[in-house]
Design an enzyme around this catalytic site. Sequence first.
Site, PDB file in Angstrom:
ATOM      1  N   PHE A 143       8.147   4.089  -6.046  1.00  0.00           N
ATOM      2  CA  PHE A 143       7.411   4.366  -7.272  1.00  0.00           C
ATOM      3  C   PHE A 143       7.221   5.893  -7.334  1.00  0.00           C
ATOM      4  O   PHE A 143       6.826   6.503  -6.345  1.00  0.00           O
ATOM      5  CB  PHE A 143       6.067   3.644  -7.200  1.00  0.00           C
TER       6      PHE A 143
ATOM      7  N   ASP B   7       2.652   1.714   1.687  1.00  0.00           N
ATOM      8  CA  ASP B   7       2.083   1.441   0.376  1.00  0.00           C
ATOM      9  C   ASP B   7       2.193  -0.069   0.126  1.00  0.00           C
ATOM     10  O   ASP B   7       3.298  -0.624   0.121  1.00  0.00           O
ATOM     11  CB  ASP B   7       2.852   2.236  -0.697  1.00  0.00           C
TER      12      ASP B   7
ATOM     13  N   TYR C  90      -5.622  -3.188  -8.998  1.00  0.00           N
ATOM     14  CA  TYR C  90      -5.477  -3.847 -10.306  1.00  0.00           C
ATOM     15  C   TYR C  90      -4.225  -4.706 -10.438  1.00  0.00           C
ATOM     16  O   TYR C  90      -3.982  -5.261 -11.489  1.00  0.00           O
ATOM     17  CB  TYR C  90      -5.533  -2.824 -11.449  1.00  0.00           C
ATOM     18  N   LYS C  91      -3.413  -4.783  -9.392  1.00  0.00           N
ATOM     19  CA  LYS C  91      -2.197  -5.607  -9.480  1.00  0.00           C
ATOM     20  C   LYS C  91      -2.545  -7.025  -9.030  1.00  0.00           C
ATOM     21  O   LYS C  91      -3.356  -7.679  -9.657  1.00  0.00           O
ATOM     22  CB  LYS C  91      -1.068  -4.948  -8.708  1.00  0.00           C
TER      23      LYS C  91
ATOM     24  N   ARG D  12      11.550  -7.490 -15.102  1.00  0.00           N
ATOM     25  CA  ARG D  12      10.746  -7.708 -13.895  1.00  0.00           C
ATOM     26  C   ARG D  12       9.701  -8.785 -14.151  1.00  0.00           C
ATOM     27  O   ARG D  12       8.860  -8.653 -15.041  1.00  0.00           O
ATOM     28  CB  ARG D  12      10.083  -6.392 -13.500  1.00  0.00           C
TER      29      ARG D  12
HETATM   30  C1  PLP Z   1       1.320   0.671  -9.149  1.00  0.00           C
HETATM   31  C2  PLP Z   1       1.724   1.635  -8.102  1.00  0.00           C
HETATM   32  C3  PLP Z   1       1.076   2.864  -8.005  1.00  0.00           C
HETATM   33  C4  PLP Z   1       0.003   3.238  -8.994  1.00  0.00           C
HETATM   34  O1  PLP Z   1      -0.695   4.372  -8.650  1.00  0.00           O
HETATM   35  P1  PLP Z   1      -1.966   4.803  -9.521  1.00  0.00           P
HETATM   36  O2  PLP Z   1      -2.553   5.915  -8.791  1.00  0.00           O
HETATM   37  O3  PLP Z   1      -2.840   3.578  -9.647  1.00  0.00           O
HETATM   38  O4  PLP Z   1      -1.480   5.160 -10.879  1.00  0.00           O
HETATM   39  C5  PLP Z   1       1.460   3.723  -6.981  1.00  0.00           C
HETATM   40  N1  PLP Z   1       2.424   3.375  -6.104  1.00  0.00           N
HETATM   41  C6  PLP Z   1       3.073   2.185  -6.179  1.00  0.00           C
HETATM   42  C7  PLP Z   1       4.122   1.831  -5.181  1.00  0.00           C
HETATM   43  C8  PLP Z   1       2.750   1.289  -7.199  1.00  0.00           C
HETATM   44  O5  PLP Z   1       3.393   0.127  -7.281  1.00  0.00           O
END
Ligand code: PLP
Length: 415
Positions: A131, A202, A227-228, A374
């Site tokens: 990401f 992560d 939030y996921k 997805r």
């Molecule tokens: C969703 C996600 C993020 C989101 O980061 P925010 O700081 O909440 O915007 C970061 N890394 C990964 C791998 C994600 O899937």
Amino acid sequence: MSDTAVTTLAQRARALDVEHSTTDRRGAFELPEGVVYLDGNSLGALSTAARVATADAVSRQWGQQLIRAWNESAWWSAPERVGDRIAELVGAPVGTVVVGDSTTVSLYKAVHAAARLRPDRRVVLTDPDSFPTDVHVTRGVCEQLGLTLELLSPTEAVARLRGSDDVVLASYSQVDYRTGELWDLAALTTALHDAGALACWDLCHSAGVVDVALTAGGADFAVGCGYKYLSGGPGAPAFLFVAPEHLDAFVNPILGWNGHATPFAMSPDHTPADGITRARVGTPPVLGIAALEGALTAYDGLDVADVRRRSLSLTAFFVEALDALGVELPVATPREDARRGSQVSLRHPEAYAVVQALIARGVIGDFREPNIVRLGFAPLYLSHEDALAAAVHLRDVLDGREFERPEHLSRAAVT
Ligand SMILES: *Cc1c(COP(=O)(O)O)cnc(C)c1O
């Protein structure tokens, strides 16, 4: 032919739902009628407990208790209290997880602190397919500390590490956000440790759906999203894990008053708090933490290993249904259970329009560049019958070429 296929699949879906009935928490969530929600990996659904906890935090705590709520409703210790609940879900001990900042900020703290634990080493590894915020944060830390960033896939990283002595740390996602591939956390961590390096994971796409086992896997640091799959609500705070053996040496790169040993002494000198509290920064987002704390009660009485089994069953059944229905899109997600997170990603040249056509039918998934449809399977509130309904809708979208309709082609700001 395909109607017979649907009848057979429907019987199988009902049988699988019975088999996995102990992990069915649909009743705890408030999903709209007629929606199959396959985006719990981007924004988890609202639970009644999260709604009630938020309303209570606003009306009773903020409204009535006012400033007394910091003590009376234990707002001050909420980051550690909710962290402990998440620790259970990711296989970490009490006192090693704290919530409060975004994933991006949490990752910055973890990578920066980890890099400073090996001052004689100069190389940091991360995945170019991560990401983007993960790549940006890791690159930023390298620039600030004068380290060299090497972009390698987890597989390439294992080869790079063999016999090396220059790697400080690697920062990897346990599940690839795009393809849904699950990497072997314990194996990569072992390869890192064998080379004297540290592992920062992560867990954005694994917390709450994969039996993460941070301690058993030897992870040094980890972060993850609230939030996921954890369904903490839009912008919910993320969490940060620091392994017990690193807590004393952990230096927070953002020295704030919340990470101070005696915050209310109001001293200009900074003495870090003991334990995971030193990873805190500033005043926590109380309302967001309240929603997350409510949401986490959906896991009460559940074993994550059982949730993981349900998740694997849902995604495997969905792929099986696509095969049986003659949907021939390439599946980007590994079919082997051991290599699959909780999503199924499909490739289609018009992936964006396919997702829009699905949404028009009440099947909500999302699009990821460049060509990925997805579909995330949040196991607590999805059934095998939902998975079958989604597969049938997808077949119909493709057979009817609904993705060619002009209304499905224009892109909104958030995809
Ligand atoms: C969703 C996600 C993020 C989101 O980061 P925010 O700081 O909440 O915007 C970061 N890394 C990964 C791998 C994600 O899937």
